[in-house]
Write a protein that holds these residues in place. Structure first.
Motif, mmCIF file in Angstrom:
data_model
loop_
_atom_site.group_PDB
_atom_site.id
_atom_site.type_symbol
_atom_site.label_atom_id
_atom_site.label_comp_id
_atom_site.label_asym_id
_atom_site.label_seq_id
_atom_site.Cartn_x
_atom_site.Cartn_y
_atom_site.Cartn_z
ATOM 1 N N ARG A 1 80.003 -42.208 19.549
ATOM 2 C CA ARG A 1 79.638 -40.934 18.744
ATOM 3 C C ARG A 1 81.011 -39.989 18.902
ATOM 4 O O ARG A 1 81.232 -39.751 20.182
ATOM 5 C CB ARG A 1 78.502 -40.271 18.985
ATOM 6 N N TRP A 2 81.535 -39.439 17.946
ATOM 7 C CA TRP A 2 82.663 -38.400 18.193
ATOM 8 C C TRP A 2 81.974 -36.921 17.971
ATOM 9 O O TRP A 2 81.304 -36.754 16.896
ATOM 10 C CB TRP A 2 83.600 -38.765 17.161
ATOM 11 N N ALA A 3 81.982 -36.314 18.779
ATOM 12 C CA ALA A 3 81.600 -34.778 18.953
ATOM 13 C C ALA A 3 82.285 -33.948 18.573
ATOM 14 O O ALA A 3 83.608 -33.733 19.262
ATOM 15 C CB ALA A 3 80.960 -34.517 20.270
ATOM 16 N N TYR A 4 82.305 -32.898 17.411
ATOM 17 C CA TYR A 4 83.390 -31.892 17.214
ATOM 18 C C TYR A 4 82.751 -30.468 17.166
ATOM 19 O O TYR A 4 81.644 -30.444 17.027
ATOM 20 C CB TYR A 4 83.640 -32.179 15.679
ATOM 21 N N ASP A 5 83.600 -29.564 17.415
ATOM 22 C CA ASP A 5 83.298 -28.268 17.173
ATOM 23 C C ASP A 5 83.039 -28.036 15.597
ATOM 24 O O ASP A 5 83.834 -28.076 14.789
ATOM 25 C CB ASP A 5 84.659 -27.326 17.590
ATOM 26 N N GLY A 6 81.811 -27.853 15.331
ATOM 27 C CA GLY A 6 81.072 -27.771 13.995
ATOM 28 C C GLY A 6 81.511 -26.844 13.064
ATOM 29 O O GLY A 6 81.781 -27.068 11.909
ATOM 30 N N THR A 7 82.338 -25.618 13.598
ATOM 31 C CA THR A 7 82.765 -24.662 12.710
ATOM 32 C C THR A 7 84.172 -25.161 11.948
ATOM 33 O O THR A 7 84.455 -24.472 11.153
ATOM 34 C CB THR A 7 83.077 -23.431 13.561
ATOM 35 N N LEU B 1 78.850 -29.290 8.344
ATOM 36 C CA LEU B 1 78.007 -28.187 9.270
ATOM 37 C C LEU B 1 78.430 -26.772 8.458
ATOM 38 O O LEU B 1 77.322 -26.258 8.259
ATOM 39 C CB LEU B 1 78.622 -28.284 10.456
ATOM 40 N N VAL B 2 79.533 -26.518 8.091
ATOM 41 C CA VAL B 2 79.596 -25.309 7.326
ATOM 42 C C VAL B 2 78.926 -25.319 6.107
ATOM 43 O O VAL B 2 78.429 -24.222 5.804
ATOM 44 C CB VAL B 2 81.371 -24.998 7.006
ATOM 45 N N ALA B 3 78.875 -25.970 5.403
ATOM 46 C CA ALA B 3 78.224 -26.173 3.820
ATOM 47 C C ALA B 3 76.597 -25.997 4.145
ATOM 48 O O ALA B 3 75.982 -25.250 3.484
ATOM 49 C CB ALA B 3 78.361 -27.686 3.159
ATOM 50 N N LEU C 1 77.337 -19.504 -1.978
ATOM 51 C CA LEU C 1 78.235 -19.298 -0.796
ATOM 52 C C LEU C 1 79.197 -20.524 -0.577
ATOM 53 O O LEU C 1 78.561 -21.728 -0.437
ATOM 54 C CB LEU C 1 77.953 -18.890 0.474
ATOM 55 N N ARG C 2 80.477 -20.534 -0.544
ATOM 56 C CA ARG C 2 81.295 -21.825 -0.327
ATOM 57 C C ARG C 2 82.443 -21.078 0.665
ATOM 58 O O ARG C 2 82.816 -20.181 0.610
ATOM 59 C CB ARG C 2 82.021 -22.365 -1.547
ATOM 60 N N ALA C 3 82.852 -22.064 1.796
ATOM 61 C CA ALA C 3 83.696 -21.852 2.596
ATOM 62 C C ALA C 3 85.068 -21.651 1.898
ATOM 63 O O ALA C 3 85.396 -22.700 1.106
ATOM 64 C CB ALA C 3 83.651 -22.762 3.715
ATOM 65 N N LEU D 1 84.715 -17.483 9.651
ATOM 66 C CA LEU D 1 84.857 -18.318 8.631
ATOM 67 C C LEU D 1 84.957 -17.272 7.232
ATOM 68 O O LEU D 1 84.075 -16.772 6.902
ATOM 69 C CB LEU D 1 83.902 -19.410 8.516
ATOM 70 N N THR D 2 86.021 -17.655 6.538
ATOM 71 C CA THR D 2 85.917 -16.799 4.991
ATOM 72 C C THR D 2 85.333 -17.655 4.212
ATOM 73 O O THR D 2 85.437 -18.790 3.937
ATOM 74 C CB THR D 2 87.332 -16.577 4.812
#
Length: 211
Positions: free
Chosen positions: A95-101, A106-108, A143-145, A158-159
């Motif tokens: 499994r690859w673990a990422y900074d979810g931001t 994750l952001v959605a 809302l959308r990133a 996050l804008t």
């Protein structure tokens, strides 16, 4: 709903984070932290492919950090700089673990949680909503990133497409009530170092001019 597999992880999540946290501008410790998983919650990926977790990692010095994480079965294209590390999962394999931001899934789902279109799930129990996670939203329109996440000494911004700013508080504490100018928020819970329950605002959505 995501399935929680109670199995081995090598290295563990907190072992990965202990190496990664000192590289963040919002980390205030010295040296390698002594971390414990103190709380948090999960969100479901509608496609069922990506694990989404908002972990509260408590350092031995008493500081609690909010760490949004995603877990993937293959590398995320173009996200090499946001990879926290890889783990061997006893059921799912590598499994690859990422900074979810920096992970669009994750952001959605975080934005969907703020709007009330997604439900926070218990961190370690299958198919169980976490009703202690509070959220609000007065923003109009979905809302959308828009644009990449940016870290500073206390958190991550996050804008959104309408110009508002989603602020993730990386060091937790203070009140669990959002500021008066907030357009939305998420607040959550964890267990403090002395064993008492703690709550704080995890994420706040504010107008861009005031962020």
């Amino acid at each position: 709903m995501a399935i929680i597999h109670h199995t081995t992880l090598k290295p563990s999540k907190v072992e990965l984070l202990a190496e990664w946290l000192p590289t963040r501008p919002w980390y205030v410790g010295t040296g390698t932290p002594e971390l414990t998983k103190a709380g948090g919650f999960r969100l479901d990926d509608p496609a069922g492919e990506v694990g989404i977790e908002f972990m509260v990692a408590a350092d031995g010095d008493g500081v609690a950090y909010l760490v949004p994480l995603t877990y993937r079965g293959a590398p995320l294209d173009g996200a090499e700089d946001t990879l926290i590390g890889t783990m061997e999962h006893g059921v799912l394999g590598k499994r690859w673990a990422y900074d979810g931001t920096h992970d669009p899934v994750l952001v959605a789902e975080l934005l969907a949680l703020i709007e009330g279109r997604a439900q926070a799930q218990a961190q370690s129990v299958d198919n169980t909503p976490d009703h202690e996670i509070a959220r609000s939203c007065t923003a109009t329109g979905e809302l959308r990133a828009h644009g990449p996440a940016a870290d500073d000494e206390t958190g991550t911004d996050l804008t959104t497409a309408d110009g508002s700013v989603l602020r993730l508080h990386r060091r937790l504490g203070g009140t669990d009530l959002p500021p008066s100018d907030a357009l939305g928020h998420v607040s959550g819970h964890w267990t403090a170092a002395d064993g008492t329950p703690a709550r704080a605002v995890f994420v706040v959505l504010r107008p861009g001019s005031l962020a």
